[in-house]
Every structure is written in structure tokens, then in C-alpha cells.
Design a protein around this motif. Structure first.
Motif, mmCIF file in Angstrom:
data_model
loop_
_atom_site.group_PDB
_atom_site.id
_atom_site.type_symbol
_atom_site.label_atom_id
_atom_site.label_comp_id
_atom_site.label_asym_id
_atom_site.label_seq_id
_atom_site.Cartn_x
_atom_site.Cartn_y
_atom_site.Cartn_z
ATOM 1 N N PHE A 54 16.584 5.948 4.458
ATOM 2 C CA PHE A 54 16.011 5.240 5.666
ATOM 3 C C PHE A 54 15.943 6.173 6.858
ATOM 4 N N GLU A 55 17.063 7.186 6.813
ATOM 5 C CA GLU A 55 17.060 7.933 8.188
ATOM 6 C C GLU A 55 16.220 9.472 7.762
ATOM 7 N N ASN A 56 15.645 9.433 6.602
ATOM 8 C CA ASN A 56 15.021 10.696 6.499
ATOM 9 C C ASN A 56 13.757 10.727 7.039
ATOM 10 N N PRO A 57 13.490 11.529 8.173
ATOM 11 C CA PRO A 57 12.209 11.729 8.770
ATOM 12 C C PRO A 57 10.953 12.241 8.154
ATOM 13 N N ASP A 58 11.217 12.891 7.173
ATOM 14 C CA ASP A 58 10.136 13.278 6.088
ATOM 15 C C ASP A 58 9.361 12.305 5.295
ATOM 16 N N LEU A 59 9.987 10.937 5.409
ATOM 17 C CA LEU A 59 9.509 9.965 4.357
ATOM 18 C C LEU A 59 8.716 8.839 5.142
ATOM 19 N N PRO A 60 7.323 8.567 4.805
ATOM 20 C CA PRO A 60 6.828 7.350 5.455
ATOM 21 C C PRO A 60 7.614 6.162 4.964
ATOM 22 N N LEU A 61 7.685 4.906 5.850
ATOM 23 C CA LEU A 61 8.232 3.917 5.689
ATOM 24 C C LEU A 61 7.679 3.246 4.261
ATOM 25 N N SER A 62 6.602 3.461 3.825
ATOM 26 C CA SER A 62 6.086 2.860 2.525
ATOM 27 C C SER A 62 6.784 3.583 1.434
ATOM 28 N N ARG A 63 7.011 4.741 1.502
ATOM 29 C CA ARG A 63 7.764 5.827 0.455
ATOM 30 C C ARG A 63 9.315 5.154 0.545
ATOM 31 N N LYS A 64 9.933 4.887 1.554
ATOM 32 C CA LYS A 64 11.142 4.470 2.008
ATOM 33 C C LYS A 64 11.249 2.984 1.079
ATOM 34 N N TRP A 65 10.310 2.301 1.195
ATOM 35 C CA TRP A 65 10.142 0.905 0.680
ATOM 36 C C TRP A 65 10.038 1.207 -0.992
ATOM 37 N N VAL A 99 12.871 -1.291 10.939
ATOM 38 C CA VAL A 99 11.958 -2.159 11.470
ATOM 39 C C VAL A 99 11.521 -1.842 12.923
ATOM 40 N N ARG A 100 12.527 -1.548 13.593
ATOM 41 C CA ARG A 100 12.474 -1.081 15.188
ATOM 42 C C ARG A 100 11.735 0.246 15.183
ATOM 43 N N GLN A 101 11.929 1.032 14.366
ATOM 44 C CA GLN A 101 11.394 2.398 14.419
ATOM 45 C C GLN A 101 9.709 2.120 13.732
ATOM 46 N N PHE A 102 9.454 1.253 12.925
ATOM 47 C CA PHE A 102 8.250 1.014 12.394
ATOM 48 C C PHE A 102 7.533 0.364 13.742
ATOM 49 N N GLU A 103 8.222 -0.330 14.538
ATOM 50 C CA GLU A 103 7.395 -1.196 15.630
ATOM 51 C C GLU A 103 7.051 -0.151 16.553
ATOM 52 N N ALA A 161 6.060 -8.218 -6.596
ATOM 53 C CA ALA A 161 5.771 -8.805 -5.195
ATOM 54 C C ALA A 161 6.355 -7.716 -4.008
ATOM 55 N N LEU A 162 7.655 -7.357 -4.241
ATOM 56 C CA LEU A 162 8.191 -6.359 -3.416
ATOM 57 C C LEU A 162 7.384 -5.186 -3.378
ATOM 58 N N ARG A 163 7.070 -4.694 -4.335
ATOM 59 C CA ARG A 163 6.398 -3.414 -4.690
ATOM 60 C C ARG A 163 4.905 -3.512 -4.069
ATOM 61 N N ARG A 164 4.197 -4.471 -4.072
ATOM 62 C CA ARG A 164 2.959 -4.949 -3.307
ATOM 63 C C ARG A 164 3.009 -4.809 -1.956
ATOM 64 N N PHE A 165 4.307 -5.411 -1.325
ATOM 65 C CA PHE A 165 4.468 -5.400 -0.037
ATOM 66 C C PHE A 165 4.326 -3.775 0.674
ATOM 67 N N GLY A 166 5.018 -2.965 -0.406
ATOM 68 C CA GLY A 166 5.072 -1.738 0.129
ATOM 69 C C GLY A 166 3.576 -1.104 0.167
ATOM 70 N N LEU A 176 1.104 -2.982 1.179
ATOM 71 C CA LEU A 176 0.743 -3.266 2.553
ATOM 72 C C LEU A 176 1.258 -2.565 3.677
ATOM 73 N N ILE A 177 2.505 -2.123 3.585
ATOM 74 C CA ILE A 177 2.915 -1.286 4.596
ATOM 75 C C ILE A 177 2.089 0.007 4.807
ATOM 76 N N GLU A 178 1.745 0.628 3.644
ATOM 77 C CA GLU A 178 0.984 1.762 3.645
ATOM 78 C C GLU A 178 -0.399 1.543 4.174
ATOM 79 N N SER A 179 -0.893 0.461 4.191
ATOM 80 C CA SER A 179 -2.092 0.203 4.717
ATOM 81 C C SER A 179 -2.101 0.202 6.259
ATOM 82 N N PHE A 180 -0.817 -0.273 6.715
ATOM 83 C CA PHE A 180 -0.679 0.086 8.200
ATOM 84 C C PHE A 180 -0.354 1.563 8.637
#
Length: 200
Positions: A77-88, A139-143, A186-191, A193-197
């Protein structure tokens, strides 16, 4: 470190490893100081010496396992080189690997013990809170980067994410077939969705 200290650390580790194995193969009901000592190849007195009681052993096992999982997830989670979708996606990978290894079952056996044992529950609750707070920071970082998710506050989203992963674990451990309850899919598909953001 003296030789005596080294032996003490080794014995404690061996006992924790044995407790994890017994919990995985026999469940919480089958975990006794006798079964753990036999698996570890030592005397029950060693459990009393290192942990005080069966309960002390269980609490030490839960804390060790939870610390390991928190450290792994925090590093992701704290790896700045990874986008949230990859962390998910990595979190989903970890879940599948931990299910296959039996790790998830052991953790959930310990969580279930906390429902009726207040001492165990007193350790489990703050441990699970650490998971929630780790997700909340993400989540706060994503916001900050992409804006709020509609009417959901950051703590709403963190609560839903934590519940989604724990709920998936429960259904899978209960034997729900993936074609009738596609929790991992379902969890992977939510990832996705994150990637689309992230692409907007």
C-alpha cells in the motif's frame, strides 16, 4: 545474544509454528497444549514457560501472523510506484495465495475464537482495526488524487473494502463454489473499476 537466549527464541518459534499447523489441520477445537507440544516435539511445560497457557499461545500466534500480514500489506500500500489498481490486484493475489496455503483459515479460526473468549477478542479487535486503518489511509490518498467516491466518505469506503475481503474469505472457507458466489472474481473486477478512475 547468549546461547540460552537463542534456544529460548528457537523453542518459542517452534511452538508457534506447531500451533499454526495444529490449528490448520485440527481447527480451534482440536488445539490443545498436548497436541501442540507433540507436534513441536517438546514438553507441555515449555508452553507454560513461554506463553503461560493455551490462551497465551493462541494470542501470541495471532499477533505474529497478523503482524506478518500487516507488514506485507503495508509494503504494498505504501509503495509510491504502484497505482491503486495494482495494489488492489496484488491484494487479490495475496488472498488467493493465503487461501491456498491455509493461512486465511488459521487467521479466521483465531478471529472466531475471539467471539466467545474475551481475552482473545481483546487482541483480535485492535488487530483488525490495524487492517481498517491501513485501508483508510489508502482510500484517503485515492481521494486526494481522484476526488471523493460520490456520497461515500473515506471511512465508509474503508469499511466496505474490509468487509468485502473478510466476507469473501468467509464464503470461500464455507465452501461456496466460485460459479455460484464469485467472490474473487468480483473483487478483481472492482480493481478494474479503480483502474478506470485512474485513466480519467
Amino acid at each position: 545474544m547468549t546461547a540460552t537466549t537463542g534456544r529460548r527464541v528457537d523453542t518459542r518459534t517452534v511452538l508457534l509454528d506447531a500451533a499454526k499447523t495444529v490449528l490448520l489441520t485440527q481447527g480451534y477445537a482440536g488445539l490443545s497444549t498436548r497436541s501442540v507440544a507433540a507436534k513441536a516435539g517438546t514438553q507441555m511445560s515449555q508452553i507454560r514457560y513461554h506463553f503461560g497457557s493455551k490462551e497465551g499461545l493462541i494470542l501470541a500466534l495471532f499477533e505474529r501472523m497478523n503482524d506478518d500480514l500487516i507488514a506485507r500489506q503495508a509494503a504494498t500500500f505504501e509503495n509510491p510506484d504502484l497505482p491503486l489498481s495494482r495494489k488492489w490486484a496484488l491484494s487479490c493475489d495475496y488472498l488467493e495465495a493465503d487461501l491456498a496455503s491455509g493461512f486465511v483459515r488459521v487467521i479466521n479460526e483465531l478471529i472466531a475464537a475471539g467471539w466467545s473468549d474475551e481475552a482473545v477478542g481483546g487482541v483480535v479487535r485492535p488487530a483488525l482495526r490495524r487492517w481498517y486503518e491501513l485501508i483508510l489511509r489508502l482510500v484517503r490518498q485515492f481521494e486526494r488524487e481522484h476526488g471523493a467516491l460520490g456520497p461515500f466518505a473515506a471511512d465508509d469506503v474503508a469499511a466496505l473494502v474490509a468487509s468485502a475481503f473478510m466476507g469473501a474469505e468467509t464464503h470461500i472457507l464455507l465452501g461456496y463454489p466460485a460459479d455460484r458466489f464469485p467472490a474473487i472474481r468480483a473483487l478483481r473486477r472492482f480493481g478494474t473499476l479503480i483502474e478506470s478512475f485512474e485513466k480519467d
